[in-house]
Design an enzyme around this catalytic site. Structure first.
Site, short mmCIF file in Angstrom:
data_model
loop_
_atom_site.label_atom_id
_atom_site.label_comp_id
_atom_site.label_asym_id
_atom_site.label_seq_id
_atom_site.Cartn_x
_atom_site.Cartn_y
_atom_site.Cartn_z
N ASP A 264 0.74 -1.43 0.07
CA ASP A 264 -0.04 0.13 0.05
C ASP A 264 0.73 1.35 -0.03
O ASP A 264 1.61 1.35 0.96
CB ASP A 264 -0.91 -0.07 1.35
CG ASP A 264 -2.24 0.97 1.26
OD1 ASP A 264 -2.00 1.78 0.36
OD2 ASP A 264 -2.79 0.74 2.33
N ASP A 324 -10.48 4.30 -1.45
CA ASP A 324 -11.24 3.19 -0.50
C ASP A 324 -12.64 3.19 -0.75
O ASP A 324 -13.37 4.28 -0.65
CB ASP A 324 -10.78 3.59 0.81
CG ASP A 324 -9.29 3.24 1.38
OD1 ASP A 324 -8.64 3.01 0.34
OD2 ASP A 324 -8.90 3.32 2.37
C1 GLA Z 1 -5.52 2.39 2.80
C2 GLA Z 1 -5.97 1.02 1.81
C3 GLA Z 1 -6.97 0.57 2.73
C4 GLA Z 1 -6.39 -0.22 3.92
C5 GLA Z 1 -5.70 1.04 4.65
C6 GLA Z 1 -4.92 0.46 6.01
O1 GLA Z 1 -6.44 3.23 3.12
O2 GLA Z 1 -6.54 1.57 0.78
O3 GLA Z 1 -7.52 -0.56 1.85
O4 GLA Z 1 -5.37 -1.18 3.53
O5 GLA Z 1 -4.96 1.70 3.86
O6 GLA Z 1 -4.43 1.63 6.62
#
Ligand code: GLA
Length: 500
Positions: A264, A324
């Site tokens: 990520d 997200d």
């Molecule tokens: C980002 C990702 C999410 C999750 C969070 C965790 O926002 O897109 O899917 O993994 O980080 O901190």
């Protein structure tokens, strides 16, 4: 920090007060998992001007505006996140040897008060930029021939995930029919990390005492286990990232028995630009291959820098295409119905990922969750349940384990479906399946039930098909004539599989 002492008496400890703000100040907030959320204010005061930086774990701001001094000041910090600027404001004053500061997480939220103390110079500084490798192709790892299926902790549990909940999720998946329906991965998202030991090995926090034992447990249920990290120094939730430790981390994941990595971007944005993402992701792609264990590689950088064009080059098996998801009809449909143009980039081994499922998390109706499941199946998206598998209604379990719909998602040709018609709030999507069959989704995004009529010719069918199956009603339909009509509930779907 310059000081002025109140009284000067030989051999007595006397209180000394800072007369300017210069110094590396830290706020350390302990978290229940044994880690700390840290805020560093590295300040330089010259007359009435304050410069320097503010680092809140994964957020690194340069101070761009300031007013006041030790008796009362405000600071504005700015950082770039790709092409977006993020700003923070801090206000505060010096009280003895403490820096009292306050900020708001969002402009409308309440002031959070903090007390900072002097830290050694350089502590908390952003690490230096490491050079990036030249671009090359990372060999395909042979995984994810069909979209990955499993569960991920983030949507429901966020920072509350721990060893016990992961074990119980594996128990539930093995027992409730999900494993039999094809779900395989139990994925731990962010917040498992602690820091690094003296050798630089990544360590787990109090919530995960023995990752190898946990992986063994998940494997003993006939399932696979996934983990999460970031190419930056910190993850999105501010935990330890893999920056500068890519090979070491990949080796450790392999030794623990990890089968899946979600990687990520977040913390890397302070060091690299979006245009450098390919080289950054390639580093971990190489490291995973070198670890010798097949580890599914899932890129998470929110669809920036046209990731679908280079995802396979870095060894990626899936890449997020959007920000997200949230457990709302609005969020799910904005994401799901915007994926049409990305269809050409999906193929066996390499999938567009419009984010994890929210099915069963309570923010949508069962009809809306059926739309979620149908759309993600037509898109050939990863099916990663994000709810509490130990505790769901029979209707939710039925949605998640609808094998006829899952079969569309898992079609071996791996051709992502596309929108073939849109009239007002009604859309028809089609996916070409192996053996010449097709799947159709008749979606009603409107607020009232609607009759959707499609001409067979619009579906690309020359004659009435030999076999039509309604994948939610689980019955065969008779189609004669030149068109097909169905009344579709508000926010619902009719999903068909058609064989000529
Ligand atoms: C980002 C990702 C999410 C999750 C969070 C965790 O926002 O897109 O899917 O993994 O980080 O901190």
């Amino acid at each position: 920090m310059k000081t002025r002492c109140a009284v000067l008496i030989a051999f007595l400890a006397v209180p000394c007060f800072a007369t300017d703000l210069t110094g590396n100040w830290v706020v350390r907030d302990p978290l229940p998992d044994g880690t700390f959320r840290t805020t560093y204010l590295d300040l330089h005061q010259e007359g009435s001007r304050i410069t320097g930086s503010i680092r809140v774990t994964q957020f690194y701001y340069k101070i761009v505006e300031s007013t006041g001094g030790p008796d009362g000041f405000t600071l504005t910090g700015s950082m770039m996140d790709g092409t977006n600027e993020r700003r923070v404001k801090y206000e505060g004053k010096l009280e003895g040897d403490e820096l009292h500061v306050a900020t708001r997480r969002r402009p409308e939220s309440e002031l959070i008060q903090m007390v900072a103390h002097i830290a050694p110079l350089g502590e908390g500084a952003m690490p230096a930029r490491l050079p990036l490798p030249a671009i090359h192709k990372v060999a395909y790892n042979g995984l994810a021939k069909t979209p990955p299926m499993g569960w991920n902790s983030w949507n429901k549990f966020a920072g509350r995930v721990d060893d016990a909940s992961v074990r119980s999720m594996a128990d539930a998946m093995a027992a409730n029919g999900m494993k039999d329906a094809g779900y395989q991965y139990i994925n731990i998202d962010d917040t498992w990390e602690a820091g690094r030991d003296a050798q630089g090995n990544i360590t787990t926090n109090k919530k995960f005492t023995d990752m190898k034992a946990l992986a063994d447990y998940v494997h003993s249920k006939g399932l696979k286990i996934g983990i999460y990290s970031s190419p930056g120094p910190n993850t999105c939730a501010g935990y330890e990232g893999s920056y500068g430790h890519e090979e070491q981390d990949a080796r450790i994941y392999a030794a623990w028995g990890i089968d899946y990595l979600k990687y990520d971007w977040c913390g890397a944005r302070n060091i690299y630009t979006d245009e450098e993402m390919q080289a950054v992701y390639q580093k971990m792609g190489d490291a995973l291959l070198k670890s010798g264990r097949p580890i599914l590689y899932s890129l998470c950088q929110y669809g920036r820098d046209d990731v679908w064009k280079w995802g396979p080059e870095v060894g990626g098996n899936a890449w997020r295409t959007t920000g997200d998801i949230r457990d709302t009809w609005d969020s799910m449909t904005k994401i799901g119905f915007s994926q049409d143009a990305l269809a050409p980039w999906a193929a066996p081994g390499h999938w567009n990922d419009p984010d994890m499922l929210e099915i069963g998390n309570g923010g949508m109706t069962d009809d809306e969750y059926r739309t979620h499941m149908s759309l993600w199946s037509i898109l050939g998206a990863p099916l990663l349940a994000g709810n509490d598998l130990r505790n769901m209604t029979p209707a939710i379990l039925e949605i998640l384990t609808n094998r006829e719909v899952i079969a569309i998602n898992q079609d071996k040709d791996g051709k992502q479906g596309r929108r073939i018609a849109k009239v007002g709030d009604q859309e028809v999507w089609a996916r070409a399946l192996s053996g010449g069959a097709q799947a159709f989704g008749l979606f009603n995004r409107g607020g009232a039930p609607a009759k959707i009529t499609v001409q067979l010719s619009e579906l690309g069918l020359k004659t009435a098909p030999a076999h039509v199956r309604d994948l939610w009603a689980h019955n065969d339909l008779k189609l004669d004539g030149t068109e097909y009509s169905a009344t579709v509930p508000s926010h619902g779907v009719v999903m068909l599989r058609v064989t000529q």
